[in-house]
Motif scaffolding. Structure first.
Motif, PDB file in Angstrom:
ATOM      1  N   TRP A 356       0.812  -1.200   0.000  1.00 40.85           N
ATOM      2  CA  TRP A 356       0.000   0.000   0.000  1.00 40.85           C
ATOM      3  C   TRP A 356       0.854   1.262   0.000  1.00 40.85           C
ATOM      4  O   TRP A 356       0.444   2.310  -0.501  1.00 40.85           O
ATOM      5  CB  TRP A 356      -0.883   0.036   1.245  1.00 40.85           C
ATOM      6  N   ILE A 357       2.025   1.204   0.600  1.00 43.94           N
ATOM      7  CA  ILE A 357       2.850   2.404   0.731  1.00 43.94           C
ATOM      8  C   ILE A 357       3.268   2.884  -0.654  1.00 43.94           C
ATOM      9  O   ILE A 357       3.760   2.114  -1.480  1.00 43.94           O
ATOM     10  CB  ILE A 357       4.082   2.141   1.604  1.00 43.94           C
ATOM     11  N   GLY A 358       3.086   4.173  -0.897  1.00 37.79           N
ATOM     12  CA  GLY A 358       3.326   4.691  -2.238  1.00 37.79           C
ATOM     13  C   GLY A 358       2.217   4.325  -3.202  1.00 37.79           C
ATOM     14  O   GLY A 358       2.392   4.380  -4.412  1.00 37.79           O
ATOM     15  N   GLY A 359       1.060   3.959  -2.646  1.00 39.63           N
ATOM     16  CA  GLY A 359      -0.054   3.516  -3.459  1.00 39.63           C
ATOM     17  C   GLY A 359      -0.882   4.662  -4.009  1.00 39.63           C
ATOM     18  O   GLY A 359      -0.409   5.798  -4.116  1.00 39.63           O
ATOM     19  N   PRO A 360      -2.122   4.396  -4.354  1.00 40.84           N
ATOM     20  CA  PRO A 360      -2.945   5.379  -5.078  1.00 40.84           C
ATOM     21  C   PRO A 360      -2.986   6.748  -4.408  1.00 40.84           C
ATOM     22  O   PRO A 360      -3.331   6.882  -3.239  1.00 40.84           O
ATOM     23  CB  PRO A 360      -4.335   4.722  -5.062  1.00 40.84           C
ATOM     24  N   GLY A 361      -2.578   7.755  -5.153  1.00 41.74           N
ATOM     25  CA  GLY A 361      -2.714   9.126  -4.694  1.00 41.74           C
ATOM     26  C   GLY A 361      -1.717   9.602  -3.667  1.00 41.74           C
ATOM     27  O   GLY A 361      -1.841  10.719  -3.168  1.00 41.74           O
ATOM     28  N   THR A 362      -0.683   8.795  -3.349  1.00 44.67           N
ATOM     29  CA  THR A 362       0.248   9.208  -2.301  1.00 44.67           C
ATOM     30  C   THR A 362       1.551   9.784  -2.835  1.00 44.67           C
ATOM     31  O   THR A 362       2.366  10.278  -2.059  1.00 44.67           O
ATOM     32  CB  THR A 362       0.581   8.024  -1.369  1.00 44.67           C
ATOM     33  N   THR A 363       1.782   9.702  -4.134  1.00 47.83           N
ATOM     34  CA  THR A 363       3.008  10.246  -4.707  1.00 47.83           C
ATOM     35  C   THR A 363       2.679  11.203  -5.851  1.00 47.83           C
ATOM     36  O   THR A 363       1.595  11.163  -6.420  1.00 47.83           O
ATOM     37  CB  THR A 363       3.929   9.133  -5.243  1.00 47.83           C
ATOM     38  N   MET A 364       3.660  12.055  -6.168  1.00 53.19           N
ATOM     39  CA  MET A 364       3.507  13.008  -7.268  1.00 53.19           C
ATOM     40  C   MET A 364       4.577  12.723  -8.318  1.00 53.19           C
ATOM     41  O   MET A 364       5.740  12.481  -7.964  1.00 53.19           O
ATOM     42  CB  MET A 364       3.656  14.446  -6.758  1.00 53.19           C
ATOM     43  N   ALA A 365       4.206  12.765  -9.570  1.00 49.67           N
ATOM     44  CA  ALA A 365       5.169  12.573 -10.650  1.00 49.67           C
ATOM     45  C   ALA A 365       5.985  13.853 -10.845  1.00 49.67           C
ATOM     46  O   ALA A 365       5.436  14.922 -11.088  1.00 49.67           O
ATOM     47  CB  ALA A 365       4.450  12.222 -11.938  1.00 49.67           C
ATOM     48  N   VAL A 366       7.318  13.735 -10.694  1.00 49.41           N
ATOM     49  CA  VAL A 366       8.213  14.880 -10.839  1.00 49.41           C
ATOM     50  C   VAL A 366       9.337  14.497 -11.796  1.00 49.41           C
ATOM     51  O   VAL A 366      10.023  13.488 -11.588  1.00 49.41           O
ATOM     52  CB  VAL A 366       8.804  15.303  -9.475  1.00 49.41           C
ATOM     53  N   THR A 378      13.953  10.722 -16.218  1.00 48.11           N
ATOM     54  CA  THR A 378      12.847   9.840 -15.862  1.00 48.11           C
ATOM     55  C   THR A 378      11.951  10.539 -14.835  1.00 48.11           C
ATOM     56  O   THR A 378      12.284  11.619 -14.326  1.00 48.11           O
ATOM     57  CB  THR A 378      13.354   8.511 -15.277  1.00 48.11           C
ATOM     58  N   VAL A 379      10.841   9.922 -14.517  1.00 43.27           N
ATOM     59  CA  VAL A 379       9.892  10.491 -13.559  1.00 43.27           C
ATOM     60  C   VAL A 379      10.146   9.894 -12.182  1.00 43.27           C
ATOM     61  O   VAL A 379      10.115   8.674 -12.000  1.00 43.27           O
ATOM     62  CB  VAL A 379       8.439  10.233 -13.995  1.00 43.27           C
ATOM     63  N   ALA A 380      10.432  10.765 -11.213  1.00 44.87           N
ATOM     64  CA  ALA A 380      10.520  10.351  -9.815  1.00 44.87           C
ATOM     65  C   ALA A 380       9.156  10.539  -9.168  1.00 44.87           C
ATOM     66  O   ALA A 380       8.308  11.288  -9.669  1.00 44.87           O
ATOM     67  CB  ALA A 380      11.576  11.175  -9.089  1.00 44.87           C
TER      68      ALA A 380
END
Length: 552
Positions: A356-366, A378-380
């Motif tokens: 679940w960690i880093g799952g839906p909606g918890t990270t931003m594409a940078v 690449t995208v972090a």
């Protein structure tokens, strides 16, 4: 800060000092190995003075931090350190001042209301000072500590750029791991990392440049450097130690913690630092014992239920132990055997929540524009909570704490860095640019959703479900591998040296360097974790003096 809290913490620390075994004679040639407790005994017995201690540490800093291997762990020295030490000559550590005359470094994101700048390692904040001491610095001073200076760090606690090397700041340069200071790649980046953003705090203690230090963590920045440098640290429950006056990343997870050579020393510092503070609402829910060193006994592990999140019957979900390099895996197997020999019951079971960690909606594409990164272009995916809270919290710090600077907002920092890119942006500022795109008021639904998901995955379905379901006293993690799940839940971890390993993940040969063992638990369980860690520490005796740095 409530006076009664300070007084009780001081009494507890002094009481423990009296209970501790008589220490051997303090040898100035072994300042790199002497525990803070040994130093306190030497001060109390009149075998050394505070001034002599400060001079001895300054000599080591000159020999090994500024010269020799040039560890670069100390970003700046306190110009008043010797004068402060002089006032403690002849003053014995006591109930009122348990740290009287003991030299301590603090990470350079912790405010001091004196002549020392507080910079977070940023050229944009070069020369910036603070309106007052951070609450934790006030507590250290009240306990008699001599603030020796500021430790170098990863700039803005590793939230400025993607793939910025641990221990690098544009103002302070690169911290080196003292176990392999000469090994670096073509760009001068250490082959053996000095650890997370509290790298300078850890290296300074490992190399004997201070008696102890204070670092900070949002996710791994105490645990990783402690692991890499063979130290004890406590990543406390969020709210145990006041965050007032600390340059922030994210208030949901930020905390300060001690870096020491022994579990007892870490407990002594917690006695001083754990206090309620009206400037930090999170401390109002605080629960702590009168004395963190009570119960530090060799038999504290007997009957404890220790969870090992590694199930041989579920190898595809073995996220914490399954990918360990062979030497680290062997070390952890030995650590588990020590725990069993001490009478612990080992419960092996997977922790499914990691999916679940880093799952839906918890990270931003940078987009990673760091030209020195192996992953450039690449995208972090940094955490949403970090980026949204960063802008909000940093702007509050700059408004309420920073003085002697024209920098008033994150926008000013971004603009300064762009105007001075040749000096300030060696690794870029992609995370700051992403944070700048947020409103800065935490009103966005995506932020609230991400924070709720973090708590669901790491706390409710993570640590709470795992600890409660298996009736555990602690969870055993290798190194800093469990940092994220405990940090997102706001839960504590205690790390102890576990032994030495060598080599890198990409096959490079290295000298031996440390690897730690982490005990994690539910909120406010620091006391239990310290007792368990102490029993392991005493039985395993894995911390070894750093080779190659004799008395200057």
């Amino acid at each position: 800060m409530q006076k009664s809290s300070r007084r009780n913490a001081g009494i507890a620390a002094a009481a423990v000092s009296a209970e501790a075994p008589t220490s051997p004679k303090l040898d100035h040639a072994r300042l790199d190995h002497a525990s803070m407790s040994d130093i306190a005994h030497a001060l109390a017995d009149g075998r050394v003075t505070a001034t002599a201690l400060v001079k001895a540490y300054l000599a080591r800093i000159e020999a090994y931090d500024r010269d020799g291997p040039k560890l670069n762990a100390v970003r700046a020295l306190n110009p008043d350190a010797l004068a402060i030490a002089g006032r403690f000559d002849g003053v014995k550590p006591s109930a009122k001042r348990p740290l009287a005359g003991i030299p301590i470094l603090v990470k350079d994101n912790i405010a001091t209301g004196d002549a020392q700048p507080t910079t977070a390692g940023s050229l944009a904040l070069e020369g910036a000072r603070a309106r007052d001491d951070a609450t934790l610095v006030k507590l250290l001073r009240d306990a008699g500590a001599v603030i020796l200076g500021k430790a170098n760090l990863t700039e803005f606690s590793n939230m400025l750029a993607i793939d910025m090397p641990s221990g690098y700041s544009s103002l302070g340069g690169q911290v080196k791991n003292p176990y392999a200071p000469a090994l670096a790649d073509d760009h001068g980046i250490p082959v053996v990392s000095p650890g997370g953003s509290s790298a300078g705090s850890a290296v300074a203690v490992a190399a004997g440049l201070c008696a102890a230090s204070i670092g900070t963590e949002t996710s791994g920045s105490l645990l990783f450097p402690a692991s890499q440098n063979g130290l004890v640290t406590v990543k406390p429950t969020v709210g145990l130690i006041s965050r007032a006056g600390i340059v922030p990343i994210a208030h949901s997870q930020d905390t300060a913690g001690p870096m020491t050579r022994t579990v007892r020393d870490a407990a002594l510092l917690l006695n001083v630092l754990a206090a309620k503070d009206p400037l930090d609402p999170a401390t109002q829910k605080q629960r702590r014992p009168a004395n963190y060193t009570a119960g530090l006994t060799r038999d504290a592990m007997k009957g404890a239920r220790i969870g090992v999140p590694s199930d041989p019957a579920d190898p595809l979900n073995d996220c914490f132990y399954g990918k360990l390099p062979p030497k680290s895996a062997k070390l952890m197997a030995e650590a588990i055997q020590v725990l069993e020999d001490l009478g612990a019951l080992i419960v092996r079971a997977s922790m499914p929540t990691l999916g679940w960690i880093g799952g839906p909606g918890t990270t931003m594409a940078v987009l990673n524009r760091n030209l020195l990164s192996r992953h450039k272009g690449t995208v972090a995916r940094p955490p949403v909570v970090f980026l949204y809270e960063l802008k909000y919290d940093l702007n509050l710090y700059l408004r309420d704490w920073a003085t002697n600077t024209d920098i008033k907002t994150m926008t000013d920092i971004v603009a300064f860095n762009e105007a001075n890119a040749d000096r300030a942006l060696r690794f870029g500022q992609d995370n700051f640019l992403a944070a700048e795109m947020t409103r800065g008021d935490l009103s966005e639904r995506e932020y609230k959703s991400a924070r709720a998901m973090d708590l669901l995955s790491a706390k409710t379905r993570g640590m709470d479900a795992y600890v409660n379901g298996h009736k555990l006293d602690a969870v055993l993690f290798p190194g800093a591998y469990g940092a994220a799940i405990a940090a997102r839940a706001g839960y504590p971890s205690v790390m102890v040296p576990g032994g030495l390993v060598s080599g890198t993940d990409d096959g490079k040969d290295t000298p031996d360097y440390p690897f730690g063992v982490t005990f994690a638990g539910r909120a406010w369980s620091e006391h239990k974790l310290l007792r368990l860690a102490y029993a392991y520490e005493q039985a395993s005796a894995k911390r070894k003096p750093l080779p190659g740095l004799p008395a200057p």
